[in-house]
Structure formats: structure tokens, C-alpha cells
Design an enzyme around this catalytic site. Structure first.
Site, PDB file in Angstrom:
ATOM      1  N   THR B 206      52.077  73.768 -14.938  1.00  0.00           N
ATOM      2  CA  THR B 206      51.949  72.326 -14.879  1.00  0.00           C
ATOM      3  C   THR B 206      53.332  71.692 -15.099  1.00  0.00           C
ATOM      4  O   THR B 206      54.192  72.310 -15.697  1.00  0.00           O
ATOM      5  CB  THR B 206      50.995  71.896 -16.008  1.00  0.00           C
ATOM      6  OG1 THR B 206      49.810  72.674 -15.893  1.00  0.00           O
ATOM      7  CG2 THR B 206      50.648  70.445 -15.940  1.00  0.00           C
ATOM      8  N   ARG B 234      37.773  74.689  -9.017  1.00  0.00           N
ATOM      9  CA  ARG B 234      38.060  74.633 -10.459  1.00  0.00           C
ATOM     10  C   ARG B 234      39.007  73.466 -10.772  1.00  0.00           C
ATOM     11  O   ARG B 234      40.022  73.273 -10.116  1.00  0.00           O
ATOM     12  CB  ARG B 234      38.699  75.956 -10.887  1.00  0.00           C
ATOM     13  CG  ARG B 234      39.097  76.015 -12.369  1.00  0.00           C
ATOM     14  CD  ARG B 234      40.578  75.786 -12.576  1.00  0.00           C
ATOM     15  NE  ARG B 234      40.972  75.996 -13.972  1.00  0.00           N
ATOM     16  CZ  ARG B 234      42.190  75.734 -14.436  1.00  0.00           C
ATOM     17  NH1 ARG B 234      43.127  75.274 -13.643  1.00  0.00           N
ATOM     18  NH2 ARG B 234      42.465  75.925 -15.709  1.00  0.00           N
ATOM     19  N   GLY B 236      41.242  71.879 -13.906  1.00  0.00           N
ATOM     20  CA  GLY B 236      41.785  72.149 -15.244  1.00  0.00           C
ATOM     21  C   GLY B 236      41.935  70.877 -16.046  1.00  0.00           C
ATOM     22  O   GLY B 236      41.298  69.857 -15.750  1.00  0.00           O
ATOM     23  N   THR B 257      50.344  71.496 -21.212  1.00  0.00           N
ATOM     24  CA  THR B 257      50.449  72.582 -20.244  1.00  0.00           C
ATOM     25  C   THR B 257      49.925  73.834 -20.914  1.00  0.00           C
ATOM     26  O   THR B 257      50.340  74.180 -22.019  1.00  0.00           O
ATOM     27  CB  THR B 257      51.907  72.808 -19.794  1.00  0.00           C
ATOM     28  OG1 THR B 257      51.958  74.062 -19.098  1.00  0.00           O
ATOM     29  CG2 THR B 257      52.886  72.851 -20.963  1.00  0.00           C
TER      30      THR B 257
END
Lengths: 342, 342
Positions: B206, B234, B236, B257
């Protein structure tokens, strides 16, 4: 020396008081609690027919029965939450599952989330189109994947691959919802109503449940069809852990319903737990502040249901009404719709 | 009487100390602060070439420069955060924008979120495929819609309709990312690496930025391509307000992150703010506990960057490394990658 004796004496009194409070709390905790909601909004008695009200009450009662049966038999809070929400999803009256509203594109897209207060594990789906019971898909994501949130056609595929019941998107088409879309189409207006007859726009047709089981475990779930005429793949708070749903055995289980954007920005479901754990507020204090002060000041309308680890439960809302109901092991039970009847 | 005098004296001393601390804090607050990250993970010096490290450092420096230029000129924290993240998105090195990893289906799907600590408004996109700079799409959702989160093709459509630069999905295809996918394909393994040469799997690619501007406003943003070989849509923590991103002028701005699922379940970004506001913890205390105790005990690896309203900033991580950098108005600046150099 005299001071020392005073100090010892004071300590003993304080300790005794704390133990007493602890015992009281323990003895007052019902063996189980189930609380459900079917959405908050401008739900007023004068806008409702007796037949319609009866229909809503019947579904809410059926949802309570389905969940309580599990809790009474010593079953898990998670199972009770899922069972209660499935009943509301299968009914065409609520904006979740079968009764979900149409998007701007004339499709139905469903969101749901689920959390286990014991493991702090969670699952969510956003924008599914073919899962008959999105709450079960959310639970499946929690139980059978390493992920928390799946979105779009991938989430549908996941559910299908794992044997969940799927339907054609047209299963969700009901005449009333189509009428609602037709009214909004061509306008930039979106609508959270779950009633075509309803002249006022603000109804937040999410459904949800929270439960405490005999083992002391908490669970929460939320399911919705989003807003009528929604565009651009809008995602509300319902599939977002922390915003629409949160459960933690150390504090409480929460399911929200309302203007989702405010619930996301304020991380409402988690905030209830954080205020209890970090500030020492009671469930009542935390939720009263959030719903009647924090959200209200921002213009964020809606409500929530919550139960804490001691079995205390609340159902606050800052809208004229909220479909809601509860049942406890010690025989307390009610179904309510309008403000007065809370 | 003597006791009363002692008490008064003690109160005066305490009051004086508090005032002194308050003055110190006020005078110590730098005019602006910018902190960035490019992902945490098993980033070790022995696994990195000098050229590669140099390339990473150059992009991080360029991102800091882009953001600082705005802050130095008296610009907004929001603009600095967006500018810094765009630089990292445009570089192929980080798993965001241009350098995003491939999904299981061989496509690139990007997530981002953005929050303004002043208005507490926020925006997010999930699963976009054609937006060149997802962080700008997230900000656009905040600025130009009544929504907080848009997902999938609807989010792409929204960005395009509002004039944001779009590209073919193939713009995001880089040879290195394709190699990564080929290594994972056919396995059920997913990967958060952002380096094909990296033999260890845990890298959380990230990117993010947090800033405090001269007006005292805080802002935070996060952008990612997710996990290599991810399936089922998916999502996150990166696009989730409260999990991956949070900003509030009363407390702090945070960008996370790490292993996203742990960050969602623990509502990490909001938790930092909640611990500060409700428990009275410092930014340092709150983030140390969350990263090095709470997440670590659960096996949740990763890190975060955060700046508080007083200009204090932290960059904790429980992984071997995290790409990171900061710059302040009073001349402090550094770029670091490994643990030792923090």
C-alpha cells in the site's frame, strides 16, 4: 497510625462495594438476549395501514422466534443472528434480500456484514446480485476464507463455489420496488425508502440483529439492499465492519441502520465499543450520545440496536420510527415501530 | 489550616506545570508536517540491490517534495496528501496505481480512500480498473458526491463522468507484476509482495500519506492494488474509512499498511484516534500499543504512519521494514526502509 487504620477501613468498604456491584451485574444478566431491527426512518403511524403494520409485526415476530429458538436451546449468538436476519431477508417488506430496492441500472445489489464477538473475526459482502441470503454469504466469508470483505461478482462466485443458495437477480424484483425506481428514475434523487406508498423519502431499509448467548458470546449482523436509484456502485455502512456492524465480547454487539455515509465517517458501530472500553461509558451512555448528539448535530439520521456483555440492550434512533424487537431469557419481549411505543 | 495551605501550594505547582507543558507543545508544533509510506513487509537490506533501493528512495523523495511544496506555500494538508500519493501511484515500484499487482483473473483492481480531518468528510473507491490515480478518485467521491464509498465499474464511471484521467486497464500491466502472478497462479496462494525478486511473501504494498498544514488541518490518504492473485473481489483495509485511513483535527491523521484483514477487524486507523480522545493516550502510546501489542498478538503484521494535531508524528511497524519518509517545516526530514534506520 490512626490515618493508616482509616485508610484500611476505606479500602475495605470500597472493595466490598465493587464486589457487590459485580455480583449484582452477574445475577442480573439474562441467559440470552436477541435484538433485531428492520430499518429506521420517517415511519409514522398516520402513514401506515393497519394491514401493513400487521405484516411488518408478523415478520419481526418470526425473526425473533427463529433466533430465540436457537438461543433457548443453548445455541450460539452467531447462529441466532444469522437465523433472525434470514427471516427478514426472505420477506419482501424489508430492504434486504428478497425485498431489496433497485439500483439506477434496474438491478439489485446487496450488502451484508457479520461479526463474532468472541474471536473478533468478521465477514462482509458488497454488491452481490445472486446470493439469496447475503447475511449467510457474509458469515461464509468469515468462516471459510482468510478475507473479511468480498465485493461484486467475485463475492457471488465465492458464495456459489461454497454451495450457498443462489438465485437469478430477478428473484429480488418486486412490483413495489419497481414502482419506487420508476418514481426516482430520470431524477438524480436517490431514496432509502422501503415503502412505495411512503411520501416521505427518509427510510433506511437495512435489517440487523445482535445477540448474547448463554455462553456469554456476542454477535452482530447487518444486511441491506442499499438505496433506491443508487448509482456508481455506492456502498453504504452495512457491509463495513466498524461502521454498520461490530461485536466484541469485552464490550458489546452493534448493528446500525441509517444514512450510511454518516455512519461510515463516524465509525459508529466501533465507536460504541470504544467509548465503553476506553471511556468507561455504559452502553446506554455511549449510544445515547452517538445517536442523539453526535450524529444528530451532523444531520446524520438513523438508529442502532446493541447489547452489551452484561445483557443490557438499547434501540435508540433519532428518526420518527424504527422497526425493532427484542426477546430475553427472562421473559421480556416486545415489537415496536414508532417513537412513542419504545 | 496548614493542610489547606499545602493543598493550595500543590495545586499552584500543578497548574504551573500544566501551563508550561501547554506552552511547550504550542511552541513545538511545526508549521507543517508530511509523512508518507510505501508499504510494510519483509523488506530486508540483504534482499535489496543498491540500484533498487536507490530507485525506491528517489520516488519517496519525489513524493515528499511534491507534498512539501504545497505545505510550504501555505497549501492544504489534503492537497499535499493527494500530491504525494499521486507520485507514488505513478511510479511502477509501489503496489498502487501504475505498479499495482494482478488479480487472479489477470486484471488490475485498485482501492483508495481519503479523509479531511477538518470537515470529517471522506471518500473511497474500491475495485476501480481504469482510473489512473485512485487517490484522486477517492477525493472526488468526497468532494463531488454525497457518498463516501463507490465500488467497481460504477466508481470508474463516476470518475470518468467527472473528468478524471482514465486509462486502459493495460496501463497498469508491468512485466514484474505479471511474473508475480505467474508464480502464484494455479496455487491458492495470494501475495502482498510488491517485488518479484523477493523470496519472502509478506510485503504489503500500500502507499499512503498524512499531513498537518499551516492552518492546523489534518488529512490522510491511502492507495493500493491489493494482493497478487487475489480472487473473489477481495477488499482490504485501504478503501475503508476507519480501518486503513482516518483523520480528525481533534486528534490525528492515520494511514495504514499491512495485512488488511487484521486492520479491518481492529478498525485500526480510527482506534488510534479513539484511544487519544477517549483514553487520553499520546499518539506515540496509542500507535505503539496497536502495532506492537494488539496487532502483533493476533499475528497481524504491518505498520502505519500518523501525525497528531500538535505535529507529533510516528511511523511504527512490526515487520522487518517499511518504506517511509517525512518532512517538517522546522527542517527535519528523512527517508528510511529498514528497521535499524528508523
Amino acid at each position: 497510625m490512626k490515618q493508616l487504620i482509616y485508610l484500611l477501613f476505606a479500602t475495605m468498604i470500597l472493595t466490598a462495594c465493587r464486589e457487590e456491584a459485580g455480583r449484582k451485574e452477574a445475577s442480573a444478566r439474562p441467559d440470552y438476549v436477541l435484538v433485531i431491527h428492520g430499518g429506521a426512518g420517517t415511519i409514522k403511524q398516520e402513514l401506515m395501514t393497519a394491514e401493513k403494520e400487521q405484516a411488518y409485526r408478523q415478520v419481526l415476530q418470526a425473526a425473533l422466534n427463529a433466533g430465540e429458538q436457537i438461543l433457548r436451546a443453548g445455541g450460539a449468538a452467531m447462529d441466532a443472528v444469522e437465523a433472525a436476519i434470514r427471516v427478514m431477508e426472505d420477506a419482501p417488506l424489508f430492504n434486504a434480500g428478497k425485498g431489496a430496492v433497485f439500483t439506477n441500472a434496474g438491478t439489485v445489489e446487496l450488502d451484508a456484514s457479520f461479526m463474532d464477538g468472541n474471536s473478533l473475526n468478521a465477514g462482509a459482502v458488497a454488491g452481490v446480485r445472486t446470493v439469496k441470503n447475503p447475511i449467510s454469504a457474509a458469515r461464509l466469508v468469515m468462516d471459510s476464507s482468510v478475507h473479511v470483505m468480498l465485493a461484486g461478482s467475485g463475492a457471488d462466485e465465492f458464495a456459489r463455489e461454497h454451495g450457498l443458495e443462489t438465485v437469478e437477480n430477478s428473484y429480488f424484483y418486486t412490483e413495489e420496488r419497481l414502482k419506487q425506481l420508476e418514481k426516482r428514475k430520470g431524477t438524480e434523487e436517490v431514496s432509502l425508502d422501503h415503502d412505495a406508498e411512503e411520501p416521505v423519502k427518509k427510510k433506511y431499509g437495512t435489517v440487523g440483529a445482535v445477540a448474547l448467548d448463554q455462553a456469554g458470546n456476542l454477535a452482530a449482523g447487518t444486511s441491506t439492499g442499499g438505496m433506491t436509484n443508487k448509482r456508481w456502485g455506492r456502498v453504504g455502512d452495512a457491509p463495513i465492519i466498524g461502521a454498520g456492524t461490530y461485536a466484541n465480547n469485552q464490550s458489546c454487539a452493534v448493528s446500525c441502520t441509517g444514512h450510511g455515509e454518516y455512519y461510515i465517517r463516524n465509525v459508529v458501530a466501533y465507536d460504541v465499543s470504544a467509548r465503553m472500553l476506553y471511556k468507561g461509558e455504559s452502553l446506554q451512555q455511549a449510544t445515547q450520545y452517538i445517536i442523539h448528539q453526535k450524529l444528530k448535530e451532523q444531520g446524520g439520521s438513523g438508529g442502532l440496536i446493541a447489547v452489551d456483555k452484561g445483557g443490557n440492550f438499547v434501540m435508540p434512533f433519532n428518526t420518527p420510527g424504527m422497526f425493532r424487537g427484542y426477546v430475553t431469557a427472562d421473559g421480556r419481549t416486545a415489537i415496536a415501530i414508532y417513537k412513542d411505543s419504545q
